[in-house]
Design a protein around this motif. Sequence first.
Motif, short mmCIF file in Angstrom:
data_model
loop_
_atom_site.label_atom_id
_atom_site.label_comp_id
_atom_site.label_asym_id
_atom_site.label_seq_id
_atom_site.Cartn_x
_atom_site.Cartn_y
_atom_site.Cartn_z
N TRP A 1 -2.69 -5.27 -1.47
CA TRP A 1 -3.00 -6.29 -1.77
C TRP A 1 -2.17 -8.14 -1.58
CZ3 TRP A 1 -1.95 -9.44 -6.11
CH2 TRP A 1 -2.75 -10.72 -6.23
N GLY B 1 -8.09 -4.65 -4.87
CA GLY B 1 -8.28 -4.60 -3.70
C GLY B 1 -9.50 -4.38 -3.85
N THR C 1 -4.43 0.71 0.93
CA THR C 1 -4.39 -0.27 0.86
C THR C 1 -3.68 -1.57 0.61
OG1 THR C 1 -6.14 0.24 2.54
CG2 THR C 1 -5.23 -2.43 2.65
N VAL D 1 -1.46 -4.12 6.01
CA VAL D 1 -2.00 -2.65 6.38
C VAL D 1 -2.51 -1.54 6.11
CG1 VAL D 1 -1.03 -0.83 7.51
CG2 VAL D 1 0.39 -3.03 7.52
N ASP D 2 -3.95 -1.61 6.70
CA ASP D 2 -4.59 -0.12 5.76
C ASP D 2 -4.41 0.47 5.40
OD1 ASP D 2 -7.09 1.99 7.11
OD2 ASP D 2 -8.05 0.38 5.98
N GLY D 3 -4.47 1.34 4.74
CA GLY D 3 -4.01 2.71 4.11
C GLY D 3 -4.21 3.89 4.32
N ASN D 4 -5.73 3.59 5.03
CA ASN D 4 -6.10 4.96 5.75
C ASN D 4 -6.61 5.09 7.15
OD1 ASN D 4 -8.50 6.70 4.73
ND2 ASN D 4 -9.71 6.84 6.27
N GLY E 1 1.04 -1.52 -0.34
CA GLY E 1 -0.13 0.08 -0.12
C GLY E 1 1.33 1.29 0.18
N THR F 1 2.09 -0.73 -5.84
CA THR F 1 0.63 -0.30 -5.49
C THR F 1 -0.42 -0.16 -6.53
OG1 THR F 1 1.65 0.98 -3.64
CG2 THR F 1 -1.24 0.81 -4.26
#
Length: 489
Positions: free
Chosen positions: A401, A439, A399, A362-365, A219, A434
């Motif tokens: 993938w 995703g 995020t 890991v969650d990008g937001n 991400g 990315t």
Amino acid sequence: MNARDPNYRPLDPAALGRFAEQLWDAEIVPALIDYIAIPAKSPMFDADWAAHGYLERVVTQAAAWVESKRVAGLKLELIRLPGRTPVIVFEVPATKPECSETVVLYGHLDKQPEFSGWRGDLGPWTPKLENGRLYGRGGADDGYAIYAAITALLALDAQGVPRPRCVGLIETCEESGSFDLPAYLDVLRPRLGEVSLVVCLDSGAGDYDRLWLTTSLRGIVSGVLKVEVLTEGIHSGDASGVVPSSFRILRQVLDRLEDSKTGRLLPESFHCEIPGARLEQARATAAILKDEVYKRMPWACGADGGPVLPMTADPVEVLLNRTWRPTLSVVGVDGFPELKNAGNVLRPYTAFKLSLRLPPLVDGNAAALQLKALLEDNAPYNARVSFVPDGRAGALGATGWNTPELAPWLSQALEAASQDQFGAPVGYVGQGGTIPLMGMLQQGFPKAQMMVCGVLGPKSNAHGPNEFLHVPYGKRLTAAVAQVIAAIP
């Protein structure tokens, strides 16, 4: 499909290769030469993209080429949602009887900006074919995708090999984070049908000797970190020692994020546990590529006359660092005069464009929000510190993938395609880049298998100077994609 089926046609892998090679030489390379010459920069790098019309030119040219191939039953549409970059959607009906499956083939036509450092006889918009390499911006990343996708289908149809329904999705916003794509997916979702396989042609290869399947993508959080201390520049003899340097404050702020000695990202929330299967694949890939995983970089001459050294020389650790560990890069600066114009003036501000690559899980937001708080809170000297992420379409970061477990048929098909078209076993490798679409599609079609691959191999240098498309690899990859599509149960 089996030999007792009256519609069965035996597939000839060598004929697929010959078909792809001939069409690449006769039509695809000339089409890509025209494409490279158009500065179709992604909207993040060309705010006036609509007025300039370059994105419109490349989608119109690509669409015209596809329609000229007269694929049986082809339906093609250029979709232009208001205020959004255009998208090409094409649909080719199944030739396999009673087949309800759909294959989605993805690529993009927007490009990164020029960058500096091109070889004297090369340039981003001056295509040049040399020793099987087509130089110029965007051919490999990934203007070739729509041409290769159609060629793969044509190669199967030429042999009468049955295949499922295929839908092509070609966007023009990928290099900006695909912020326009969700709106198009909302419109197109009912038309996509039951997606069983996604073929994404926007990735890379560990070498040019085998088919490479991408197993993960990182991400990203990118944005501008700015430190302001003055409203205007003043004489450094008068102000230094009184006014804190904006650059020194920026260094302190970045120290919260990164260990400058090792490059390790300090917040543990930016890390994730690496799955066991990915560790095993990294070891297997390291055994294939060995020290080429880092020697392929264009290292400068170091202090002792030898090359600059990598962060680690362990091939396994190199692969994991670039695929499953977070890394910070500074990719742009502002607030600095050119060296020839740099007087003894204390500058009012320093701004860095940051690119933070995140592990796939890991969650990008969430990472973007944490990064903003980490950098902005409790600013030294009460300086004005701001971090503005680039994210759009409701998300501040992208995020990564991680590919779902491969179905047995796909594993077998990938191995057969690599052996038949390259004469070597398939390779598995994570990529550091990315692709937001993956995703999105995995969430929308959780049962779909994913074939993420591409032509960006050693020294191809996507986004940088002297970017090239390895034409022989593109030909073999096209035939391999055709072979995998034909193997769908």
